[in-house]
Write a protein that holds these residues in place. Structure first.
Motif, PDB file in Angstrom:
ATOM      1  N   MET A  68       0.846  -1.188   0.000  1.00 40.35           N
ATOM      2  CA  MET A  68       0.000   0.000   0.000  1.00 40.35           C
ATOM      3  C   MET A  68       0.887   1.244   0.000  1.00 40.35           C
ATOM      4  O   MET A  68       1.951   1.264   0.615  1.00 40.35           O
ATOM      5  N   ALA A  69       0.464   2.267  -0.677  1.00 42.98           N
ATOM      6  CA  ALA A  69       1.223   3.519  -0.735  1.00 42.98           C
ATOM      7  C   ALA A  69       1.212   4.193   0.630  1.00 42.98           C
ATOM      8  O   ALA A  69       0.349   3.930   1.468  1.00 42.98           O
ATOM      9  N   GLU A  70       2.180   5.075   0.842  1.00 41.59           N
ATOM     10  CA  GLU A  70       2.243   5.753   2.140  1.00 41.59           C
ATOM     11  C   GLU A  70       1.018   6.644   2.338  1.00 41.59           C
ATOM     12  O   GLU A  70       0.454   7.166   1.383  1.00 41.59           O
ATOM     13  N   THR A  71       0.615   6.785   3.576  1.00 39.94           N
ATOM     14  CA  THR A  71      -0.539   7.635   3.867  1.00 39.94           C
ATOM     15  C   THR A  71      -0.096   9.098   3.885  1.00 39.94           C
ATOM     16  O   THR A  71       1.040   9.418   4.205  1.00 39.94           O
ATOM     17  N   ARG A  72      -1.010   9.941   3.528  1.00 40.21           N
ATOM     18  CA  ARG A  72      -0.737  11.378   3.449  1.00 40.21           C
ATOM     19  C   ARG A  72      -1.783  12.149   4.224  1.00 40.21           C
ATOM     20  O   ARG A  72      -2.875  11.654   4.474  1.00 40.21           O
ATOM     21  N   ASP A  73      -1.432  13.391   4.553  1.00 40.54           N
ATOM     22  CA  ASP A  73      -2.407  14.314   5.124  1.00 40.54           C
ATOM     23  C   ASP A  73      -3.031  15.068   3.960  1.00 40.54           C
ATOM     24  O   ASP A  73      -2.323  15.714   3.181  1.00 40.54           O
ATOM     25  N   VAL A  74      -4.342  14.984   3.832  1.00 43.39           N
ATOM     26  CA  VAL A  74      -5.067  15.646   2.745  1.00 43.39           C
ATOM     27  C   VAL A  74      -5.935  16.732   3.362  1.00 43.39           C
ATOM     28  O   VAL A  74      -6.772  16.446   4.229  1.00 43.39           O
ATOM     29  N   PHE A  75      -5.726  17.982   2.924  1.00 40.71           N
ATOM     30  CA  PHE A  75      -6.518  19.107   3.411  1.00 40.71           C
ATOM     31  C   PHE A  75      -7.400  19.595   2.270  1.00 40.71           C
ATOM     32  O   PHE A  75      -6.895  19.919   1.190  1.00 40.71           O
ATOM     33  N   ILE A  76      -8.695  19.664   2.496  1.00 39.43           N
ATOM     34  CA  ILE A  76      -9.647  20.186   1.510  1.00 39.43           C
ATOM     35  C   ILE A  76     -10.273  21.423   2.142  1.00 39.43           C
ATOM     36  O   ILE A  76     -10.906  21.341   3.194  1.00 39.43           O
ATOM     37  N   VAL A  77     -10.075  22.569   1.503  1.00 41.46           N
ATOM     38  CA  VAL A  77     -10.523  23.844   2.068  1.00 41.46           C
ATOM     39  C   VAL A  77     -11.647  24.404   1.204  1.00 41.46           C
ATOM     40  O   VAL A  77     -11.521  24.495  -0.020  1.00 41.46           O
ATOM     41  N   CYS A  78     -12.755  24.782   1.849  1.00 43.31           N
ATOM     42  CA  CYS A  78     -13.911  25.373   1.171  1.00 43.31           C
ATOM     43  C   CYS A  78     -14.358  26.607   1.953  1.00 43.31           C
ATOM     44  O   CYS A  78     -13.998  26.768   3.115  1.00 43.31           O
ATOM     45  N   ASN A  79     -15.161  27.449   1.305  1.00 37.88           N
ATOM     46  CA  ASN A  79     -15.735  28.579   2.040  1.00 37.88           C
ATOM     47  C   ASN A  79     -16.473  28.069   3.268  1.00 37.88           C
ATOM     48  O   ASN A  79     -16.359  28.617   4.343  1.00 37.88           O
ATOM     49  N   ASN A  80     -17.279  27.047   3.075  1.00 32.84           N
ATOM     50  CA  ASN A  80     -17.878  26.342   4.198  1.00 32.84           C
ATOM     51  C   ASN A  80     -18.068  24.892   3.782  1.00 32.84           C
ATOM     52  O   ASN A  80     -18.151  24.591   2.592  1.00 32.84           O
ATOM     53  N   VAL A  81     -18.105  24.011   4.748  1.00 29.44           N
ATOM     54  CA  VAL A  81     -18.244  22.580   4.451  1.00 29.44           C
ATOM     55  C   VAL A  81     -19.550  22.029   5.000  1.00 29.44           C
ATOM     56  O   VAL A  81     -19.747  20.829   5.053  1.00 29.44           O
ATOM     57  N   GLU A  82     -20.454  22.917   5.398  1.00 23.61           N
ATOM     58  CA  GLU A  82     -21.689  22.486   6.052  1.00 23.61           C
ATOM     59  C   GLU A  82     -22.936  22.648   5.193  1.00 23.61           C
ATOM     60  O   GLU A  82     -23.974  22.090   5.524  1.00 23.61           O
ATOM     61  N   GLU A  83     -22.887  23.431   4.141  1.00 29.49           N
ATOM     62  CA  GLU A  83     -24.082  23.649   3.313  1.00 29.49           C
ATOM     63  C   GLU A  83     -24.393  22.415   2.477  1.00 29.49           C
ATOM     64  O   GLU A  83     -23.554  21.543   2.286  1.00 29.49           O
ATOM     65  N   LEU A  84     -25.601  22.393   1.960  1.00 29.10           N
ATOM     66  CA  LEU A  84     -25.994  21.362   1.013  1.00 29.10           C
ATOM     67  C   LEU A  84     -25.782  21.967  -0.373  1.00 29.10           C
ATOM     68  O   LEU A  84     -26.622  22.671  -0.905  1.00 29.10           O
ATOM     69  N   GLY A  85     -24.619  21.746  -0.927  1.00 27.74           N
ATOM     70  CA  GLY A  85     -24.288  22.301  -2.233  1.00 27.74           C
ATOM     71  C   GLY A  85     -23.358  21.360  -2.974  1.00 27.74           C
ATOM     72  O   GLY A  85     -22.853  20.380  -2.417  1.00 27.74           O
ATOM     73  N   GLY A  86     -23.116  21.656  -4.224  1.00 28.50           N
ATOM     74  CA  GLY A  86     -22.286  20.794  -5.057  1.00 28.50           C
ATOM     75  C   GLY A  86     -20.863  20.671  -4.561  1.00 28.50           C
ATOM     76  O   GLY A  86     -20.304  19.574  -4.475  1.00 28.50           O
ATOM     77  N   LEU A  87     -20.248  21.799  -4.227  1.00 24.37           N
ATOM     78  CA  LEU A  87     -18.866  21.767  -3.756  1.00 24.37           C
ATOM     79  C   LEU A  87     -18.758  21.046  -2.417  1.00 24.37           C
ATOM     80  O   LEU A  87     -17.854  20.219  -2.212  1.00 24.37           O
ATOM     81  N   GLN A  88     -19.682  21.321  -1.532  1.00 19.46           N
ATOM     82  CA  GLN A  88     -19.642  20.686  -0.219  1.00 19.46           C
ATOM     83  C   GLN A  88     -19.866  19.172  -0.345  1.00 19.46           C
ATOM     84  O   GLN A  88     -19.188  18.382   0.306  1.00 19.46           O
ATOM     85  N   ARG A  89     -20.806  18.781  -1.190  1.00 17.54           N
ATOM     86  CA  ARG A  89     -21.056  17.351  -1.408  1.00 17.54           C
ATOM     87  C   ARG A  89     -19.796  16.682  -1.956  1.00 17.54           C
ATOM     88  O   ARG A  89     -19.403  15.606  -1.534  1.00 17.54           O
ATOM     89  N   TRP A  90     -19.155  17.345  -2.926  1.00 14.39           N
ATOM     90  CA  TRP A  90     -17.924  16.811  -3.509  1.00 14.39           C
ATOM     91  C   TRP A  90     -16.833  16.690  -2.442  1.00 14.39           C
ATOM     92  O   TRP A  90     -16.123  15.681  -2.384  1.00 14.39           O
ATOM     93  N   ALA A  91     -16.674  17.721  -1.615  1.00 12.60           N
ATOM     94  CA  ALA A  91     -15.639  17.714  -0.583  1.00 12.60           C
ATOM     95  C   ALA A  91     -15.848  16.544   0.372  1.00 12.60           C
ATOM     96  O   ALA A  91     -14.886  15.838   0.728  1.00 12.60           O
ATOM     97  N   HIS A  92     -17.088  16.307   0.784  1.00 11.95           N
ATOM     98  CA  HIS A  92     -17.357  15.192   1.694  1.00 11.95           C
ATOM     99  C   HIS A  92     -17.156  13.849   0.989  1.00 11.95           C
ATOM    100  O   HIS A  92     -16.594  12.911   1.580  1.00 11.95           O
ATOM    101  N   ASP A  93     -17.586  13.741  -0.268  1.00 12.16           N
ATOM    102  CA  ASP A  93     -17.399  12.481  -1.003  1.00 12.16           C
ATOM    103  C   ASP A  93     -15.922  12.161  -1.208  1.00 12.16           C
ATOM    104  O   ASP A  93     -15.476  11.032  -0.980  1.00 12.16           O
TER     105      ASP A  93
END
Length: 134
Positions: free
Chosen positions: A1-26
């Motif tokens: 398995m490849a080494e694990t990494r820290d992945v940071f995904i930054v959005c204006n907000n991550v709590e709304e029901l919107g396309g970007l937020q859905r993508w960020a959570h997925d």
């Protein structure tokens, strides 16, 4: 398995029901499923938050508890002034388009000055001396 990494995904907000937020959570779930450490970072809270679940396989952090005010005052004024100065410099640096002098009454048409277009010679109407004979 490849080494694990820290992945940071930054959005204006991550709590709304919107396309970007859905993508960020997925995508956060997908990276976490591959063993990476995922951090979703929102700048501010959403006005109308959506519940994405309790047991998320990643960390969710919100940087500011309240919405940030628009950039005004000295910082906003400075940004506007710098933006204006850049526009002025760009205009000075870019040469003006040379617009050929047109005689009064002469019609202008698309492709003027090209001489020919698709399929052969371009015919145009102008003064009697400018007409091309077929």
């Amino acid at each position: 398995m490849a080494e694990t990494r820290d992945v940071f995904i930054v959005c204006n907000n991550v709590e709304e029901l919107g396309g970007l937020q859905r993508w960020a959570h997925d995508i956060g779930r997908m990276f976490a499923a591959r063993g990476h450490r995922v951090h979703l970072v929102g700048i501010t809270h959403a006005e109308h938050p959506h519940d994405y679940g309790r047991d998320l396989p990643y960390t969710v952090t919100v940087l500011h508890e309240r919405a940030l005010p628009p950039a005004r005052g000295p910082v906003g004024a400075r940004l506007r002034r710098v933006r204006h100065q850049l526009r002025v410099r760009r205009r000075r640096r870019t040469p003006q388009r040379a617009v050929p002098h047109r005689e009064p009454g002469r019609r202008r048409h698309r492709g003027a000055g090209l001489g020919h277009g698709v399929g052969g010679a371009r015919r145009h109407r102008g003064h009697a001396g400018d007409r091309h004979e077929p």
